[in-house]
Design an enzyme around this catalytic site. Sequence first.
Site, mmCIF file in Angstrom:
data_model
loop_
_atom_site.group_PDB
_atom_site.id
_atom_site.type_symbol
_atom_site.label_atom_id
_atom_site.label_comp_id
_atom_site.label_asym_id
_atom_site.label_seq_id
_atom_site.Cartn_x
_atom_site.Cartn_y
_atom_site.Cartn_z
ATOM 1 N N GLU A 73 -1.513 -1.046 -6.005
ATOM 2 C CA GLU A 73 -2.670 -0.317 -6.469
ATOM 3 C C GLU A 73 -2.327 0.487 -7.708
ATOM 4 O O GLU A 73 -1.170 0.827 -7.926
ATOM 5 C CB GLU A 73 -3.114 0.660 -5.386
ATOM 6 C CG GLU A 73 -4.300 0.202 -4.617
ATOM 7 C CD GLU A 73 -4.562 1.158 -3.487
ATOM 8 O OE1 GLU A 73 -5.724 1.475 -3.252
ATOM 9 O OE2 GLU A 73 -3.588 1.594 -2.842
ATOM 10 N N ASP A 130 0.853 -1.182 0.000
ATOM 11 C CA ASP A 130 0.000 0.000 0.000
ATOM 12 C C ASP A 130 0.891 1.234 0.000
ATOM 13 O O ASP A 130 1.755 1.386 0.865
ATOM 14 C CB ASP A 130 -0.882 -0.018 1.259
ATOM 15 C CG ASP A 130 -1.803 1.199 1.315
ATOM 16 O OD1 ASP A 130 -2.740 1.266 0.503
ATOM 17 O OD2 ASP A 130 -1.562 2.077 2.160
ATOM 18 N N CYS A 143 -16.798 -8.092 12.416
ATOM 19 C CA CYS A 143 -16.054 -9.156 13.087
ATOM 20 C C CYS A 143 -15.194 -8.628 14.235
ATOM 21 O O CYS A 143 -14.471 -9.390 14.872
ATOM 22 C CB CYS A 143 -15.195 -9.932 12.089
ATOM 23 S SG CYS A 143 -13.757 -9.022 11.514
ATOM 24 N N CYS A 199 -12.659 -5.113 5.149
ATOM 25 C CA CYS A 199 -12.007 -5.762 6.284
ATOM 26 C C CYS A 199 -11.260 -6.980 5.757
ATOM 27 O O CYS A 199 -11.857 -7.855 5.133
ATOM 28 C CB CYS A 199 -13.058 -6.180 7.318
ATOM 29 S SG CYS A 199 -12.377 -7.279 8.585
ATOM 30 N N ASP A 232 -3.329 1.116 6.949
ATOM 31 C CA ASP A 232 -2.464 0.808 5.799
ATOM 32 C C ASP A 232 -2.136 -0.680 5.688
ATOM 33 O O ASP A 232 -2.088 -1.231 4.589
ATOM 34 C CB ASP A 232 -1.161 1.621 5.885
ATOM 35 C CG ASP A 232 -1.432 3.122 5.831
ATOM 36 O OD1 ASP A 232 -2.505 3.513 5.313
ATOM 37 O OD2 ASP A 232 -0.580 3.894 6.315
ATOM 38 N N CYS A 244 -13.426 -3.313 12.798
ATOM 39 C CA CYS A 244 -14.473 -3.774 11.896
ATOM 40 C C CYS A 244 -15.783 -3.952 12.681
ATOM 41 O O CYS A 244 -15.799 -4.649 13.703
ATOM 42 C CB CYS A 244 -14.056 -5.090 11.245
ATOM 43 S SG CYS A 244 -15.378 -5.844 10.282
ATOM 44 N N CYS A 286 -12.825 -10.411 7.444
ATOM 45 C CA CYS A 286 -14.135 -10.981 7.102
ATOM 46 C C CYS A 286 -14.604 -10.592 5.703
ATOM 47 O O CYS A 286 -15.674 -11.006 5.269
ATOM 48 C CB CYS A 286 -15.178 -10.581 8.137
ATOM 49 S SG CYS A 286 -15.630 -8.833 8.066
HETATM 50 ZN ZN LIG Z 1 -14.328 -7.717 9.643
#
Ligand SMILES: [Zn+2]
Length: 394
Positions: A264, A180, A339, A317, A346, A336, A320
């Site tokens: 990216e 990233d 979860c 996330c 980052d 999150c 999950c």
């Molecule tokens: Zn999550």
Amino acid sequence: MMLRAHKIELRTNNKQATYFAKASGTARKAYNWALEQWQKQYEAGGKPTEAALRRQLNSIKRKEFPWMLEVTKNAPQMAIMQLGDAFNNFFAKRAKYPNFRKKWIDDRFTLTNDQFAVNDSRIRIPHLGWVRMRESLRYIGKIVSATISRSANKWFVSVTVEIQKPRPIANDNQVAVGVDLGLHHFATLSTGEKITGPKPHKALMNRLRRLSRSLSRKRKGSNNRKKAKIKLSRLHYRIANIRRDAQHQLTTRLVNDFDIIGIEDLHVKGMLRNRKLSRSIADMGFHEFRRQLEYKAPSLGKKLVVAGRWFASTKICSRCDRKVDNLPLSVREWTCPYCFTHHDRDVNASVNLEKLAVSSTVSACGAPSDGAVTYVIASHGALKQESNVIAIYG
Ligand SMILES: [Zn+2]
């Protein structure tokens, strides 16, 4: 074994630039002389060869072209050998009939590997000594030859190196990483490692700001403004070089340590909040970073996967796979809501890039690739995993 060439700008002084111009002139003269002789001998029913022409030139150059002795003997010799190659290509219908070389357009000469030496970011040239290079040679292997050429009034050296052909990697046991890119840390790896930009960068940036402020205060057309402008462009160049060197170190390390690399597309989230200056410099850095990975990864048999800008690497996330709606740039850490995993912003983004890279190479790399772009998807949806990928190299 395969051949790779690395073209590097040279930092010449006047004496060195004069020598290069002279050696290029000698190479051009030898090439054009040999081409003319070739045509004459051929018309007279002879069978010219580059080896015979080299001997012929050697026997007359002391008397007819004594100035040729002032530069490396490689300059005329290699030029005539290149004429031989040009004729071979012509006879094999791979190229057109050879043309005469022109001044300014064909300013170049070639050295064989016994006639020069490369040491870190310097190259040693006969009769001349050490010449500084803007960066060090990026390939490791047997050095074959070097061609010194002029373009846009700058001198470059292109060094050809014989390197080992990469060993194809089996589909299992591959090590992947997501990277990233940002302004805070130049790069965050999915391993959790954070890489800051090169050290002198901040000090130079302050100087850059001062200089550009002082430039804007200077009267238009004044001498002082001109001077400030030159100073500023030199500083820009220096910063770009420092950055590029650091990036070479990083990209080399990435392709050595990992088999699949996810990054990216160029744009970086939240860049609009930053000042225009730092943004343009950062942009340059990201371009360069990707460019380096694009050629280094395939050359070692590694894969580079580029995620499109609609891939929400930050907001997903990585535990999950669910997506949150909004995550302001100021939020460096978050939990999150589904979860309850706590994320470093980052690192989470880089883990998502790694996961995307792995899933897209697993589904796409069944067919053997030839080292070029395997496939490019231009899609704007974000439903399918593959549509988040815009290119795969290697
Ligand atoms: Zn999550």
